[in-house]
Design a protein around this motif. Structure first.
Motif, short mmCIF file in Angstrom:
data_model
loop_
_atom_site.label_atom_id
_atom_site.label_comp_id
_atom_site.label_asym_id
_atom_site.label_seq_id
_atom_site.Cartn_x
_atom_site.Cartn_y
_atom_site.Cartn_z
N UNK A 1 -4.41 4.39 9.62
CA UNK A 1 -3.45 3.36 9.78
C UNK A 1 -4.04 2.31 8.77
N UNK A 2 -3.20 1.77 7.94
CA UNK A 2 -3.60 0.94 7.08
C UNK A 2 -2.97 -0.36 7.19
N UNK B 1 -2.03 12.39 8.40
CA UNK B 1 -0.97 11.70 9.05
C UNK B 1 -1.23 10.04 8.89
N UNK B 2 -0.24 9.40 8.36
CA UNK B 2 -0.42 7.96 7.97
C UNK B 2 0.52 7.31 8.73
N UNK B 3 0.07 5.76 8.88
CA UNK B 3 1.12 4.57 9.32
C UNK B 3 0.64 3.43 8.83
N UNK B 4 1.78 2.51 8.48
CA UNK B 4 1.58 1.24 7.87
C UNK B 4 1.97 0.28 8.87
N UNK B 5 1.16 -0.75 8.86
CA UNK B 5 1.20 -2.08 9.60
C UNK B 5 1.49 -3.21 8.61
N UNK B 6 2.60 -3.83 8.70
CA UNK B 6 2.79 -4.89 7.81
C UNK B 6 4.15 -5.54 7.90
N UNK B 7 4.58 -6.42 7.04
CA UNK B 7 5.91 -6.99 7.11
C UNK B 7 6.74 -7.17 5.70
N UNK B 8 7.83 -6.99 5.87
CA UNK B 8 8.63 -6.85 4.71
C UNK B 8 9.78 -8.01 4.77
N UNK B 9 10.50 -8.32 3.99
CA UNK B 9 11.82 -9.18 4.37
C UNK B 9 13.07 -8.37 4.80
N UNK B 10 13.79 -9.02 5.43
CA UNK B 10 15.02 -8.34 5.88
C UNK B 10 15.82 -8.70 4.78
#
Length: 321
Positions: A8-9, A51-60
């Motif tokens: 997880x990054x 197998x990877x997963x991303x933790x973060x925020x983008x705009x709507x």
């Protein structure tokens, strides 16, 4: 506990606008490349079968939607990619110099990647990985910094392999003292470190890579494996008293260096996931660096990074393994 993810990054997911020619009117044309160092790392890991997963925020917004679609198309899990309704997706404009090096102009005051909050850190989710990777762009402002600290501490307590790349971007910091303090925090928590020679000099005050590396190793005994990237000069691994150098793979086709460090870091992290951090030999370290140098050389022949990471077979053929 059965692990759902290898890595997880946490961090920034953004659009890198890179120069791609000139219009008929003589204006520079920019191409919208999906980017962000932590996701670049995950993209390469996916190419290597992880197998990877991303933790973060983008705009709507249109860019956030495009970024989510990009991650899903290359197989990165987006179950913890959040959307901010008010703050737009972070943008970076990349100016490329003749030698392939680059300069960044960020549109991030604020940017959605800064909006990750402490209460969005799901402990069970973090614990579902074998390794946790982070940089410092998620430490530039207080809210996202608290979220990053919480995630790192959850990962450490759960016994995950902790991977760190400072990825220093001076324009994003209020002061270089603050940047140094946050990099120091990152250094104090990780097992595996990928650091550039410029970042090493920034943290230690010496241009001598080996001297700088030993300063950090003495100051941060938690560092089990440190890899220093030196661009056209190759890379060095520091591990349990060993110092292993690997020459670079230089080529005429280099057009820009975006993502080269992330590609290197991903390959080193992949090697540790497959071989562990105990009892690595000089031959192991040589093998790790050779593959990482080869992969990072290949990415410099392409625009952007996230979508165009090399295949494992492509790297092995390139380095003649």
């Amino acid at each position: 506990m059965c692990k759902k993810f290898d890595v997880i990054a946490l961090g920034e997911l953004l659009i890198d606008f890179t120069e791609n020619g000139v219009s008929g009117q003589g204006n520079p044309i920019f191409e919208a490349n999906p980017g962000g160092a932590p996701c670049n790392v995950l993209a390469m890991l996916n190419k290597l079968g992880k197998k990877t997963s991303f933790l973060g925020v983008v705009g709507k917004d249109q860019f956030g939607t495009a970024l989510r679609g990009t991650l899903e198309s290359i197989g990165i899990d987006t179950s913890h990619l959040y959307e901010d309704e008010e703050v737009h997706t972070t943008l970076a404009f990349v100016h490329t110099f003749e030698d392939g090096d680059r300069d960044f102009a960020f549109y991030r005051n604020p940017g959605a990647d800064m909006m990750l909050q402490e209460d969005q850190i799901d402990e069970a989710y973090i614990q579902s990985a074998k390794a946790f990777h982070y940089g410092t762009l998620s430490m530039t402002h207080e809210g996202v910094r608290k979220a990053t600290y919480k995630a790192i501490n959850v990962a450490k307590e759960a016994g995950l392999l902790i991977s760190f790349d400072p990825n220093l971007r001076p324009p994003l910091w209020k002061s270089m003292e603050e940047a140094k303090a946050q990099i120091a925090y990152g250094l104090s928590k990780c097992d595996l470190l990928k650091i550039s020679e410029e970042e090493l000099e920034f943290m230690t005050g010496t241009k001598d890579v080996k001297e700088g590396a030993h300063i950090l190793l003495k100051e941060y005994p938690n560092l089990k494996l440190m890899n220093v990237t030196m661009g056209k000069e190759g890379s060095i691994a520091f591990y349990e008293g060993k110092e292993v150098f690997q020459k670079p793979f230089l080529q005429e086709n280099t057009i820009e260096t975006t993502g080269a460090g992330d590609t290197f870091g991903a390959c080193a992290l992949n090697y540790v996931l497959e071989h562990g951090l105990e009892g690595l030999t000089e031959e192991n370290l040589q093998e790790m660096l050779r593959f990482a140098n080869g992969a990072s050389s290949l990415i410099t022949t392409k625009k952007g990074a996230l979508r165009v990471m090399p295949e494992k077979e492509e790297v092995t053929a390139f380095i003649g393994a």
